[in-house]
Design an enzyme around this catalytic site. Structure first.
Site, PDB file in Angstrom:
ATOM      1  N   TYR A 137       6.270  -2.903  -2.039  1.00 43.16           N
ATOM      2  CA  TYR A 137       6.554  -3.061  -0.723  1.00 43.16           C
ATOM      3  C   TYR A 137       7.172  -1.736  -0.272  1.00 43.16           C
ATOM      4  CZ  TYR A 137       7.515  -5.635   3.447  1.00 43.16           C
ATOM      5  OH  TYR A 137       7.474  -5.945   5.080  1.00 43.16           O
ATOM      6  N   LYS A 162       2.028  -2.757  -0.386  1.00 41.40           N
ATOM      7  CA  LYS A 162       2.058  -3.318   1.216  1.00 41.40           C
ATOM      8  C   LYS A 162       2.996  -2.467   1.859  1.00 41.40           C
ATOM      9  CE  LYS A 162       3.837  -7.159   3.872  1.00 41.40           C
ATOM     10  NZ  LYS A 162       4.246  -8.342   3.766  1.00 41.40           N
TER      11      LYS A 162
END
Length: 307
Positions: A137, A162
């Site tokens: 992330y 992400k």
């Protein structure tokens, strides 16, 4: 693990519903997950940002993972949220593996801004602790450079990145250099807002907050975007996405709280309750959201939802 694949399409991020005593409401969570499955979301991320990951004990986290894996029953991949304190992240990773999750989204470490070497070691330690798929992330205090991402992408467990930062220059560097060797997920707040900028770069997956309460509209938007149907995209922006996003930006923590308010408004069994430091949606903003959703469901009706 054989045949590793990154999540694609629209990812569902269930909330963590609480009962009147502040405990996790498992019936409401089950209904939340079942609704997302019925609406065709391609993956379920349990105990992530929308699920108030930061406020869950390991016991609560484990109960949610067990429930999610059981309810999903192999229909789509189940990912969990791990991160924060490294020791705690490793424990949650083990819990995820124990109960048969497909993988996990690794959220940023707590507080400290580390050098790239430290961020690399943080991610590496979690990634290599199990054989599960790992989604990195890019957010907060864990932002990778291209060189660090390339090193991490060498681990077979790393299936995707992400992005929750929105540095498009860096995203172009990432996708040009790594191509389809890993997957690309748009994790910006209310990702529908930015998806037209991400899709051409190869980002073919996004986490949709509004899918918790109006998933058919998120789906209609995404299909229109992929088919270059500019009129439909612009209408959904004007009618739904931008009005909700303006409300979301009025208070810190609404990225979580507004989801619960929306679910309550459309009749799903989730109360507008959160754990501190997040605050519930204020009455005035709740009514604004209700008006937006009334108009949205009138123009884009769903047989399952009503206000």
């Amino acid at each position: 693990m054989d045949n590793r694949q990154a999540p694609t399409g629209i990812s569902g991020f269930p909330v963590t519903p609480y009962d009147e005593n502040g405990n996790i409401d498992k019936k409401a969570l089950t209904a939340n997950i079942e609704f997302l499955l019925e609406e065709g979301l391609e993956s379920i991320f349990i105990g992530g940002g929308a699920g108030e990951f930061h406020n869950l004990s390991n016991e609560e986290f484990e109960s949610m993972v067990k429930l999610a894996v059981s309810v999903v029953d192999g229909k789509v991949p189940v990912y969990t949220g791990v991160g924060g304190n490294l020791t705690d992240a490793l424990e949650k990773a083990q819990i995820s593996e124990k109960h048969g999750a497909e993988g996990y989204l690794i959220l940023p470490p707590y507080l400290i801004d580390g050098e790239q070497e430290g961020i690399y070691e943080y991610y590496k330690t979690i990634v290599t602790s199990t054989d599960l798929n790992a989604v990195l992330y890019q957010r907060g205090n864990a932002q990778l450079t291209l060189e660090t991402l390339k090193k991490l992408a060498e681990f077979p467990q790393v299936v995707a990145l992400k992005d929750g930062v929105g540095d498009m220059e860096l995203n172009i560097e990432f996708t040009q250099e790594l191509g389809n060797s890993i997957g690309w997920l748009n994790g910006m707040p209310m990702a529908e807002v930015t998806m037209p900028a991400y899709l051409p770069l190869g980002y073919n997956c996004y986490s949709s907050a509004i899918s918790n309460y109006i998933p058919h509209i998120s789906r209609k938007f995404y299909e229109a975007l992929k088919n270059d149907d500019k009129q439909t995209v612009n209408e959904i922006y004007e009618d739904v996405i931008l009005p909700i996003n303006r409300i979301r930006r009025k208070r810190k923590g609404y990225a979580v709280a507004l989801i619960k308010a929306g679910m309550e408004i459309v009749g799903l069994p989730v109360n507008n309750t959160v754990r501190p430091p997040v605050i519930p949606v204020e009455k005035e903003h709740y009514e604004e959201l209700k008006q937006v959703l009334e108009h949205a469901l009138e123009k884009y009706p769903s047989g399952k939802l009503s206000i």
